[in-house]
Design a protein around this motif. Sequence first.
Motif, PDB file in Angstrom:
ATOM      1  N   THR A  99      -3.572 -16.960  -5.369  1.00 50.70           N
ATOM      2  CA  THR A  99      -2.655 -16.128  -4.585  1.00 50.70           C
ATOM      3  C   THR A  99      -3.284 -15.661  -3.272  1.00 50.70           C
ATOM      4  OG1 THR A  99      -1.179 -14.218  -4.668  1.00 50.70           O
ATOM      5  CG2 THR A  99      -3.338 -13.942  -5.673  1.00 50.70           C
ATOM      6  N   LYS A 100      -2.440 -15.520  -2.252  1.00 42.85           N
ATOM      7  CA  LYS A 100      -2.923 -15.052  -0.946  1.00 42.85           C
ATOM      8  C   LYS A 100      -2.457 -13.625  -0.644  1.00 42.85           C
ATOM      9  CE  LYS A 100      -2.927 -19.747   0.955  1.00 42.85           C
ATOM     10  NZ  LYS A 100      -2.451 -20.371  -0.293  1.00 42.85           N
ATOM     11  N   HIS A 101      -1.480 -13.154  -1.379  1.00 46.06           N
ATOM     12  CA  HIS A 101      -0.958 -11.796  -1.151  1.00 46.06           C
ATOM     13  C   HIS A 101      -1.024 -11.006  -2.445  1.00 46.06           C
ATOM     14  CE1 HIS A 101       0.715 -12.457   2.896  1.00 46.06           C
ATOM     15  NE2 HIS A 101       1.036 -13.663   2.466  1.00 46.06           N
ATOM     16  N   CYS A 102      -1.537  -9.782  -2.345  1.00 41.31           N
ATOM     17  CA  CYS A 102      -1.667  -8.920  -3.525  1.00 41.31           C
ATOM     18  C   CYS A 102      -1.127  -7.541  -3.156  1.00 41.31           C
ATOM     19  CB  CYS A 102      -3.147  -8.844  -3.910  1.00 41.31           C
ATOM     20  SG  CYS A 102      -3.494  -7.647  -5.197  1.00 41.31           S
ATOM     21  N   TRP A 103      -0.126  -7.084  -3.902  1.00 44.38           N
ATOM     22  CA  TRP A 103       0.521  -5.796  -3.612  1.00 44.38           C
ATOM     23  C   TRP A 103       0.410  -4.864  -4.802  1.00 44.38           C
ATOM     24  CZ3 TRP A 103       4.262  -4.326   0.423  1.00 44.38           C
ATOM     25  CH2 TRP A 103       4.221  -5.180   1.535  1.00 44.38           C
ATOM     26  N   VAL A 104       0.442  -3.568  -4.515  1.00 39.87           N
ATOM     27  CA  VAL A 104       0.522  -2.563  -5.572  1.00 39.87           C
ATOM     28  C   VAL A 104       1.693  -1.637  -5.236  1.00 39.87           C
ATOM     29  CG1 VAL A 104      -1.212  -1.085  -4.438  1.00 39.87           C
ATOM     30  CG2 VAL A 104      -0.714  -0.775  -6.867  1.00 39.87           C
ATOM     31  N   ALA A 105       2.504  -1.358  -6.262  1.00 39.72           N
ATOM     32  CA  ALA A 105       3.623  -0.422  -6.099  1.00 39.72           C
ATOM     33  C   ALA A 105       3.519   0.631  -7.190  1.00 39.72           C
ATOM     34  CB  ALA A 105       4.963  -1.156  -6.193  1.00 39.72           C
ATOM     35  N   GLY A 106       3.714   1.884  -6.821  1.00 34.16           N
ATOM     36  CA  GLY A 106       3.639   2.954  -7.813  1.00 34.16           C
ATOM     37  C   GLY A 106       4.706   3.994  -7.578  1.00 34.16           C
ATOM     38  N   PHE A 107       5.126   4.626  -8.661  1.00 33.26           N
ATOM     39  CA  PHE A 107       6.140   5.679  -8.598  1.00 33.26           C
ATOM     40  C   PHE A 107       5.533   6.992  -9.078  1.00 33.26           C
ATOM     41  CE2 PHE A 107       9.744   7.678 -11.182  1.00 33.26           C
ATOM     42  CZ  PHE A 107      10.173   8.456 -10.122  1.00 33.26           C
ATOM     43  N   SER A 108       5.637   8.041  -8.247  1.00 28.26           N
ATOM     44  CA  SER A 108       5.184   9.387  -8.587  1.00 28.26           C
ATOM     45  C   SER A 108       3.678   9.385  -8.914  1.00 28.26           C
ATOM     46  CB  SER A 108       6.048   9.941  -9.729  1.00 28.26           C
ATOM     47  OG  SER A 108       5.879  11.334  -9.854  1.00 28.26           O
ATOM     48  N   PHE A 109       3.275   9.780 -10.117  1.00 29.00           N
ATOM     49  CA  PHE A 109       1.862   9.711 -10.524  1.00 29.00           C
ATOM     50  C   PHE A 109       1.310   8.304 -10.289  1.00 29.00           C
ATOM     51  CE2 PHE A 109      -1.045   8.535 -14.034  1.00 29.00           C
ATOM     52  CZ  PHE A 109      -2.034   9.511 -13.940  1.00 29.00           C
ATOM     53  N   GLY A 110       2.126   7.292 -10.554  1.00 31.95           N
ATOM     54  CA  GLY A 110       1.709   5.910 -10.324  1.00 31.95           C
ATOM     55  C   GLY A 110       1.443   5.613  -8.857  1.00 31.95           C
ATOM     56  N   ALA A 111       2.142   6.320  -7.953  1.00 32.99           N
ATOM     57  CA  ALA A 111       1.894   6.147  -6.516  1.00 32.99           C
ATOM     58  C   ALA A 111       0.502   6.668  -6.158  1.00 32.99           C
ATOM     59  CB  ALA A 111       2.966   6.879  -5.704  1.00 32.99           C
ATOM     60  N   TRP A 112       0.126   7.791  -6.771  1.00 34.22           N
ATOM     61  CA  TRP A 112      -1.210   8.370  -6.538  1.00 34.22           C
ATOM     62  C   TRP A 112      -2.300   7.421  -7.039  1.00 34.22           C
ATOM     63  CZ3 TRP A 112      -4.299  11.442 -10.341  1.00 34.22           C
ATOM     64  CH2 TRP A 112      -5.411  12.063  -9.754  1.00 34.22           C
ATOM     65  N   ILE A 113      -2.100   6.878  -8.237  1.00 33.92           N
ATOM     66  CA  ILE A 113      -3.059   5.915  -8.791  1.00 33.92           C
ATOM     67  C   ILE A 113      -3.115   4.665  -7.908  1.00 33.92           C
ATOM     68  CG2 ILE A 113      -3.620   4.434 -10.771  1.00 33.92           C
ATOM     69  CD1 ILE A 113      -4.077   7.383 -11.363  1.00 33.92           C
ATOM     70  N   GLY A 114      -1.948   4.192  -7.475  1.00 34.41           N
ATOM     71  CA  GLY A 114      -1.882   2.992  -6.657  1.00 34.41           C
ATOM     72  C   GLY A 114      -2.629   3.134  -5.343  1.00 34.41           C
ATOM     73  N   MET A 115      -2.526   4.312  -4.719  1.00 34.07           N
ATOM     74  CA  MET A 115      -3.224   4.537  -3.448  1.00 34.07           C
ATOM     75  C   MET A 115      -4.742   4.582  -3.647  1.00 34.07           C
ATOM     76  SD  MET A 115      -0.746   4.676  -1.256  1.00 34.07           S
ATOM     77  CE  MET A 115      -0.828   5.652   0.218  1.00 34.07           C
ATOM     78  N   GLN A 116      -5.170   5.084  -4.810  1.00 36.57           N
ATOM     79  CA  GLN A 116      -6.607   5.078  -5.093  1.00 36.57           C
ATOM     80  C   GLN A 116      -7.107   3.652  -5.333  1.00 36.57           C
ATOM     81  OE1 GLN A 116      -8.099   8.428  -7.726  1.00 36.57           O
ATOM     82  NE2 GLN A 116      -5.892   8.638  -8.013  1.00 36.57           N
ATOM     83  N   LEU A 117      -6.279   2.859  -6.026  1.00 33.59           N
ATOM     84  CA  LEU A 117      -6.640   1.459  -6.271  1.00 33.59           C
ATOM     85  C   LEU A 117      -6.787   0.708  -4.941  1.00 33.59           C
ATOM     86  CD1 LEU A 117      -7.094  -0.618  -8.578  1.00 33.59           C
ATOM     87  CD2 LEU A 117      -4.669  -1.213  -8.353  1.00 33.59           C
ATOM     88  N   LEU A 118      -5.902   1.041  -4.016  1.00 38.78           N
ATOM     89  CA  LEU A 118      -5.933   0.460  -2.677  1.00 38.78           C
ATOM     90  C   LEU A 118      -7.300   0.654  -2.012  1.00 38.78           C
ATOM     91  CD1 LEU A 118      -3.663  -0.660  -0.718  1.00 38.78           C
ATOM     92  CD2 LEU A 118      -3.407   1.700   0.068  1.00 38.78           C
ATOM     93  N   MET A 119      -7.892   1.827  -2.218  1.00 39.57           N
ATOM     94  CA  MET A 119      -9.184   2.129  -1.606  1.00 39.57           C
ATOM     95  C   MET A 119     -10.313   1.307  -2.220  1.00 39.57           C
ATOM     96  SD  MET A 119      -8.588   4.283   0.770  1.00 39.57           S
ATOM     97  CE  MET A 119     -10.267   4.751   1.187  1.00 39.57           C
ATOM     98  N   ARG A 120     -10.144   0.934  -3.478  1.00 39.17           N
ATOM     99  CA  ARG A 120     -11.208   0.219  -4.189  1.00 39.17           C
ATOM    100  C   ARG A 120     -11.124  -1.289  -4.052  1.00 39.17           C
ATOM    101  NH1 ARG A 120     -12.430   2.603 -10.098  1.00 39.17           N
ATOM    102  NH2 ARG A 120     -13.075   4.693  -9.499  1.00 39.17           N
ATOM    103  N   ARG A 121      -9.955  -1.790  -3.741  1.00 39.49           N
ATOM    104  CA  ARG A 121      -9.726  -3.237  -3.798  1.00 39.49           C
ATOM    105  C   ARG A 121      -9.259  -3.769  -2.448  1.00 39.49           C
ATOM    106  NH1 ARG A 121      -9.844  -4.316  -9.552  1.00 39.49           N
ATOM    107  NH2 ARG A 121      -9.514  -6.501  -9.018  1.00 39.49           N
ATOM    108  N   PRO A 122     -10.200  -4.265  -1.631  1.00 37.58           N
ATOM    109  CA  PRO A 122      -9.844  -4.710  -0.279  1.00 37.58           C
ATOM    110  C   PRO A 122      -8.882  -5.894  -0.246  1.00 37.58           C
ATOM    111  CG  PRO A 122     -12.122  -5.288  -0.828  1.00 37.58           C
ATOM    112  CD  PRO A 122     -11.633  -4.390  -1.903  1.00 37.58           C
ATOM    113  N   GLU A 123      -8.723  -6.578  -1.399  1.00 41.87           N
ATOM    114  CA  GLU A 123      -7.812  -7.730  -1.406  1.00 41.87           C
ATOM    115  C   GLU A 123      -6.343  -7.316  -1.425  1.00 41.87           C
ATOM    116  OE1 GLU A 123      -8.995  -7.274  -5.860  1.00 41.87           O
ATOM    117  OE2 GLU A 123      -9.759  -6.738  -3.885  1.00 41.87           O
ATOM    118  N   ILE A 124      -6.057  -6.026  -1.657  1.00 37.91           N
ATOM    119  CA  ILE A 124      -4.658  -5.564  -1.652  1.00 37.91           C
ATOM    120  C   ILE A 124      -4.144  -5.569  -0.213  1.00 37.91           C
ATOM    121  CG2 ILE A 124      -3.100  -3.644  -2.121  1.00 37.91           C
ATOM    122  CD1 ILE A 124      -4.946  -2.871  -4.471  1.00 37.91           C
ATOM    123  N   THR A 125      -3.071  -6.316   0.017  1.00 37.81           N
ATOM    124  CA  THR A 125      -2.572  -6.504   1.379  1.00 37.81           C
ATOM    125  C   THR A 125      -1.394  -5.593   1.727  1.00 37.81           C
ATOM    126  OG1 THR A 125      -1.359  -8.406   0.502  1.00 37.81           O
ATOM    127  CG2 THR A 125      -3.355  -8.875   1.715  1.00 37.81           C
ATOM    128  N   GLY A 126      -0.792  -4.960   0.732  1.00 36.62           N
ATOM    129  CA  GLY A 126       0.324  -4.072   1.017  1.00 36.62           C
ATOM    130  C   GLY A 126       0.609  -3.156  -0.157  1.00 36.62           C
TER     131      GLY A 126
END
Length: 217
Positions: A99-126
């Motif tokens: 895969t060339k594109h990797c996304w994370v989507a989160g709702f409420s508490f999941g949005a907070w977790i998703g944004m933290q994951l974003l900081m740890r994983r540079p391969e997340i593109t959106g």
Amino acid sequence: MPEVIFPGPEGRLEGRYHPQKIKDAPIAIILHPHPQFGGTMNNRVVYNLHYAFMDLGFTVLRFNFRGVGRSQGEYDQGVGELSDAASALDYLQSMNPNTKHCWVAGFSFGAWIGMQLLMRRPEITGFISVSPPADRYDFSFLAPCPSSGLIINGLGDRVAPPADTRALVAKLHEQKGITITHEEVEGAGHFFEDPHMDPMIESVKSYVSRRLTETTR
């Protein structure tokens, strides 16, 4: 919808996995709201986000955090849940190495977790952040925010007040090199009860499809 069980830090994690036939399809993980307030991977917002990404040609995984449904372990204040999300992304990547594109989507508490994951994983593109609880959780770790994304919330949200979401967006707007798109749904509450679910999902789909045609992050 294939049920999957994959290894997490505290034992098995239960998920729903929807692969595409194309080998290099983009991938996305969807993160559910707070486990102690009834949040599961079958939450309506999470379910609709899952199918929105699937309709756009993504291979998608949503899963239950530790202690929810058939996932082992117990609630861990967000620390363990972030590790669960990292394990889910590992699993998804292992199944889709091209895969060339990797996304994370989160709702409420999941949005907070998703944004933290974003900081740890540079391969997340959106990212998609739905109703982020900016009044309850500290989002200051987003310095700088590593990729562009969409933050969407309802103007009638009484759980995560719109003013706090706007303040979060304003902070992120100051950062160079990324674009934070912010949309507010008139009259929608935290859970996007009908008739507000469809407009929210359409906004997500149009944003993601537009981003997939761009070559930049």
